[in-house]
Design a protein around this motif. Structure first.
Motif, PDB file in Angstrom:
ATOM      1  N   ASN A 157       0.822  -1.215   0.000  1.00 21.61           N
ATOM      2  CA  ASN A 157       0.000   0.000   0.000  1.00 21.61           C
ATOM      3  C   ASN A 157       0.854   1.262   0.000  1.00 21.61           C
ATOM      4  N   SER A 158       2.037   1.179   0.602  1.00 17.85           N
ATOM      5  CA  SER A 158       2.900   2.372   0.622  1.00 17.85           C
ATOM      6  C   SER A 158       3.363   2.717  -0.799  1.00 17.85           C
ATOM      7  N   LEU A 159       3.523   1.702  -1.638  1.00 15.53           N
ATOM      8  CA  LEU A 159       3.910   1.968  -3.034  1.00 15.53           C
ATOM      9  C   LEU A 159       2.812   2.743  -3.751  1.00 15.53           C
ATOM     10  N   PHE A 160       1.574   2.339  -3.491  1.00 15.42           N
ATOM     11  CA  PHE A 160       0.446   3.010  -4.160  1.00 15.42           C
ATOM     12  C   PHE A 160       0.282   4.434  -3.619  1.00 15.42           C
ATOM     13  N   THR A 161       0.474   4.582  -2.310  1.00  8.14           N
ATOM     14  CA  THR A 161       0.342   5.916  -1.705  1.00  8.14           C
ATOM     15  C   THR A 161       1.420   6.850  -2.266  1.00  8.14           C
ATOM     16  N   GLU A 162       2.664   6.324  -2.328  1.00  9.04           N
ATOM     17  CA  GLU A 162       3.778   7.136  -2.859  1.00  9.04           C
ATOM     18  C   GLU A 162       3.479   7.636  -4.269  1.00  9.04           C
ATOM     19  N   GLN A 163       2.912   6.743  -5.075  1.00  7.60           N
ATOM     20  CA  GLN A 163       2.663   7.098  -6.486  1.00  7.60           C
ATOM     21  C   GLN A 163       1.278   7.696  -6.692  1.00  7.60           C
TER      22      GLN A 163
END
Ligand SMILES: Cc1cc2nc3c(=O)[nH]c(=O)nc-3n(C[C@H](O)[C@H](O)[C@H](O)COP(=O)(O)O)c2cc1C
Length: 175
Positions: A157-163
């Motif tokens: 989820n952190s990858l999606f939040t970052e992007q």
């Protein structure tokens, strides 16, 4: 090496880029339909898969957080796209880009689920998905069952939040 790993050959098998692998399940995820492409690549007969849980083709190297996202999404009535590595009956594996969606009756209730899969983009698979899934699996196996799943989901989820993108935008941007 786990018991499941012993049944894994490490050999990748491929299906045609014109083919679509199709399956349908009931609301519990038990197979109610598999097309010939599914049966051919997975190495099962129709009789061997109908009525069985869809995890009959689960590969042990797939991170659990992907399936958690899958089930949460489809049970809430939405569609999901995901790269998935599946296991054949003989222990080989094949990669797919899966689209999984709920099926509704005329009252709007979910009556089952449906998945179409096609050949994934090779570059995205090798450069993005395989390293990502290895990382997620390593997170999951380095901790206890629940803590590992929580941590891998948080990483994903952190990858999606970052992007600033959704899981579907992420997978489709690789397609
Ligand atoms: C329509 C549909 C298609 C699915 N397709 C796959 C698939 O191709 N491969 C897979 O491993 N799991 C698939 N799943 C998810 C499985 O039900 C299961 O959650 C997954 O294999 C993980 O197994 P586990 O929950 O026992 O760990 C699908 C589920 C549904 C509802």
């Amino acid at each position: 090496m786990t018991e499941q790993d012993q049944a894994i050959t490490g050999v990748e098998v491929f299906f045609d880029s014109n083919d679509i692998i199709v399956s349908k399940t009931n609301t519990q995820g038990h197979l109610t339909y598999a097309n010939d492409v599914f049966l051919d690549i997975a190495g099962y007969t129709e009789a061997e898969v109908l009525g069985k849980p869809h995890n009959i083709i689960r590969h042990p190297h797939m991170p659990r957080c992907i399936f958690k996202a899958l089930w949460e999404t489809i049970k809430s009535g939405n569609e999901i796209f995901a790269y998935v590595m599946n296991r054949t009956k003989s222990g080989d594996h094949y990669w797919v880009l899966a689209h999984v969606t709920p099926s509704f009756n005329t009252s709007g209730d979910i009556v089952g689920f449906h998945s179409n899969r096609r050949v994934p983009n090779r570059d995205s698979l090798e450069h993005t998905i395989i390293p990502l899934y290895q990382k997620l699996l390593q997170i999951e196996t380095s901790k206890g069952r629940k803590e590992g799943l929580d941590a891998s989901c948080a990483h994903l989820n952190s990858l999606f939040t970052e992007q600033d993108i959704s899981i579907n935008e992420f997978f489709l941007s690789l397609a």
